[in-house]
Scaffold this active site. Structure first.
Site, mmCIF file in Angstrom:
data_model
loop_
_atom_site.group_PDB
_atom_site.id
_atom_site.type_symbol
_atom_site.label_atom_id
_atom_site.label_comp_id
_atom_site.label_asym_id
_atom_site.label_seq_id
_atom_site.Cartn_x
_atom_site.Cartn_y
_atom_site.Cartn_z
ATOM 1 C CG ASP A 90 -16.125 -39.636 -16.632
ATOM 2 O OD1 ASP A 90 -15.748 -40.080 -15.534
ATOM 3 O OD2 ASP A 90 -15.973 -40.247 -17.700
ATOM 4 C CB THR A 91 -11.377 -36.655 -17.571
ATOM 5 O OG1 THR A 91 -11.793 -35.367 -17.112
ATOM 6 C CG2 THR A 91 -10.260 -36.481 -18.599
#
Length: 217
Positions: A90-91
């Protein structure tokens, strides 16, 4: 479910025997992001892409670091198959302590870019690996400075459609890269998958990535 390297064909275009294929670790990537898939391909990792959705709602009072790590863990767990190991990533973009995710529409993308204009922000990317027993995670923090953006630049960039599926409403690896004044940290982490740390994560599960690469040559 998409297998990268169809049947006995590997990512780099070579062929391997069925006996060699059985000896390779099964690695799954639970992600819709084509950028993460391309980064794993760059690492010459053979993997299967799966798409198992989770809720990405931020909990009340949850800190940015805790949130991005939790998301990567939940994606890895959700994507677990009967065999092998699953990667989840996830970013997020963090500006002045506030988490900025993907825009819901062009209007939201414009607002986000206006906020980032002339500002320095952080990009946090977490990657987790889960094999049904062990769950390991890494997180990389990078710093990005966006130049001062005119309304014309923001509107024109949004018209390309590029901001819509990206945290922070820009893609450093695409046209949005022209807005980046400076950066420090992990470029691949900003794109969506820090390859050095992902390699270390796989090694923590005793996956011999170099042996895997050699078998497919």
């Amino acid at each position: 479910m998409l297998l990268f390297g169809l049947t006995f064909r590997c990512l780099s275009g070579g062929f391997i025997s069925s006996s060699s294929l059985k000896s390779l670790p099964l690695i799954y990537l639970n992600s819709r992001s084509p950028r993460r898939a391309r980064l794993l391909e760059q690492m010459d990792i053979r993997f299967i892409k799966v798409d198992c959705l989770i809720s990405e709602e931020i909990k009340s009072g949850e800190k940015a670091r805790d949130y991005v790590i939790r998301m990567s863990k939940e994606k890895a767990i959700a994507g677990l198959q009967t065999k092998g190991l699953t990667l989840g990533a996830d970013t997020i973009v963090v500006l002045k302590g506030s988490v900025i995710g993907k825009p819901c529409n062009i209007g939201e993308a414009r607002e986000t870019l206006a906020k980032l204009s002339g500002q320095e922000h952080f990009v946090l990317t977490a990657v987790s690996a889960y094999d049904g027993k062990k769950l390991n995670s890494v997180m990389v923090e990078s710093r990005v400075k966006i130049k001062n953006l005119s309304k014309y630049e923001i509107d024109s960039y949004c018209a390309t459609g590029e901001p819509l599926d990206k945290a922070g409403s820009y893609g450093i690896q695409g046209v949005g890269g022209v807005f980046v004044e400076s950066m420090s940290g992990s470029y691949s982490g900003i794109v969506g998958l820090p390859i050095k740390q992902t390699e270390e994560l796989l090694l923590s599960f005793d996956i011999d990535t170099w042996k895997d690469r050699a078998i497919r040559r």
